[in-house]
Motif scaffolding. Structure first.
Motif, PDB file in Angstrom:
ATOM      1  N   VAL A  88     -30.653  29.347  -0.863  1.00 22.74           N
ATOM      2  CA  VAL A  88     -31.312  28.924   0.374  1.00 22.74           C
ATOM      3  C   VAL A  88     -30.669  29.683   1.529  1.00 22.74           C
ATOM      4  N   PHE A  92     -34.732  31.804   6.138  1.00 22.70           N
ATOM      5  CA  PHE A  92     -35.899  31.459   5.313  1.00 22.70           C
ATOM      6  C   PHE A  92     -36.354  32.579   4.354  1.00 22.70           C
ATOM      7  N   GLN A 149     -37.929  25.896   6.271  1.00 25.42           N
ATOM      8  CA  GLN A 149     -36.712  25.688   5.488  1.00 25.42           C
ATOM      9  C   GLN A 149     -37.004  24.830   4.265  1.00 25.42           C
ATOM     10  N   ARG A 150     -37.914  23.877   4.399  1.00 23.09           N
ATOM     11  CA  ARG A 150     -38.312  23.076   3.237  1.00 23.09           C
ATOM     12  C   ARG A 150     -38.992  23.945   2.169  1.00 23.09           C
ATOM     13  N   ASP A 152     -38.301  27.077   1.719  1.00 18.54           N
ATOM     14  CA  ASP A 152     -37.184  27.826   1.137  1.00 18.54           C
ATOM     15  C   ASP A 152     -36.461  26.983   0.083  1.00 18.54           C
ATOM     16  N   ILE A 153     -36.293  25.689   0.373  1.00 20.24           N
ATOM     17  CA  ILE A 153     -35.646  24.792  -0.589  1.00 20.24           C
ATOM     18  C   ILE A 153     -36.543  24.585  -1.813  1.00 20.24           C
ATOM     19  N   ALA A 156     -36.151  27.419  -4.030  1.00 22.71           N
ATOM     20  CA  ALA A 156     -34.885  27.360  -4.768  1.00 22.71           C
ATOM     21  C   ALA A 156     -34.954  26.412  -5.961  1.00 22.71           C
ATOM     22  N   ILE A 164     -27.299  25.355  -6.567  1.00 25.45           N
ATOM     23  CA  ILE A 164     -27.950  25.914  -5.391  1.00 25.45           C
ATOM     24  C   ILE A 164     -26.871  26.384  -4.422  1.00 25.45           C
ATOM     25  N   ALA A 166     -26.307  27.631  -0.685  1.00 26.02           N
ATOM     26  CA  ALA A 166     -26.982  27.538   0.614  1.00 26.02           C
ATOM     27  C   ALA A 166     -26.098  28.168   1.689  1.00 26.02           C
ATOM     28  N   PRO A 169     -27.805  26.865   5.890  1.00 26.85           N
ATOM     29  CA  PRO A 169     -29.225  26.509   5.831  1.00 26.85           C
ATOM     30  C   PRO A 169     -29.742  25.764   7.050  1.00 26.85           C
ATOM     31  N   LEU A 185     -31.268  17.690   0.921  1.00 29.79           N
ATOM     32  CA  LEU A 185     -30.326  18.375   0.028  1.00 29.79           C
ATOM     33  C   LEU A 185     -29.499  17.366  -0.780  1.00 29.79           C
TER      34      LEU A 185
END
Length: 229
Positions: A88, A92, A149-150, A152-153, A156, A164, A166, A169, A185
């Motif tokens: 992450v 992004f 960002q969500r 991007d998560i 992942a 993970i 990060a 992030p 997270l």
């Protein structure tokens, strides 16, 4: 090495080119463990993360990440390692010319998925997990920073990673959105027993969401308590 460890580094020396960045790194991370990595810019946080996902070769010491020996990591094995990891980023790194669904499908295809129905099911599952159900048709530029960002998560999570990584992030997010992302997270860490290593400069996050902390300074990785940051 503990058999339940997702990350096991022992007497590892981390180099950038010919320059020694981190000396004698010893770090064990178990399944479902959340770890903050703190330290000044340029202290070696990113170099350590890059070593874990095979971008920097481990020359000295020993290291195992998600079952892969970092000293025995040929270019053919690096994609296999990365299928067991999620990464992450702060910025992004979404493909701006594709919608959310196509961004995620691109990753699945690149990691060997072929069945269209299974890919659709997986994408819908991860988008639901990160609170973006029915947002697959949106383009990245139509979304807020928190929504990106969500995504991007979600990206992942696609390959059910054991770990993970990060890198800052929440660095580009406002405080309310940062809270939402941190709660997400920690929920993923708990629900999937996914190990997290999060590099951050924001000590207020650590105070609000306490977990194990390691500090990188003077070329060394040191264990500290959340209260000691």
């Amino acid at each position: 090495m503990n058999p339940t460890s997702i990350v096991s580094l022992s007497n590892a020396n981390i180099y950038q080119g010919s320059s020694l960045v981190l000396n004698n790194v010893n770090l064990e991370v178990g399944a479902g463990e959340f770890i903050y990595m703190i330290g000044r810019t340029g202290s070696g946080k990113s170099s350590l993360l890059k070593t874990m996902y095979g971008d920097i070769y481990l020359k000295e010491g020993s290291g195992v990440v998600a079952g892969f020996n970092l000293k025995d990591l040929s270019w053919k094995k690096i994609p296999l390692l990365r299928r067991n990891l999620g990464i992450v980023f702060q910025d992004f790194r979404l493909l701006t010319d594709r919608n959310v669904y196509d961004n995620l499908e691109f990753v699945l295809k690149a990691t060997g998925w072929k069945d269209k129905a299974l890919m659709k099911e997986k994408i819908e599952n991860v988008l639901t997990k990160v609170g973006l159900k029915n947002k697959g048709v949106k383009m990245p530029y139509e979304m807020s920073g928190g929504e990106q960002q969500r995504v991007d998560i979600a990206r992942a999570l696609l390959n059910n990673p054991k770990l993970i990584l990060a890198d800052e992030p929440t660095g580009n997010l406002d405080p309310d959105t940062t809270d939402e992302i941190m709660q997400l997270l920690f929920n993923i860490c708990r629900d999937y027993q996914t190990a997290f290593i999060m590099a951050t400069h924001d000590y207020s996050i650590i105070q609000k969401y306490p977990a194990r902390v390691v500090r990188i300074e003077n070329g060394e990785v040191k264990e500290i308590s959340a209260a000691g940051v």
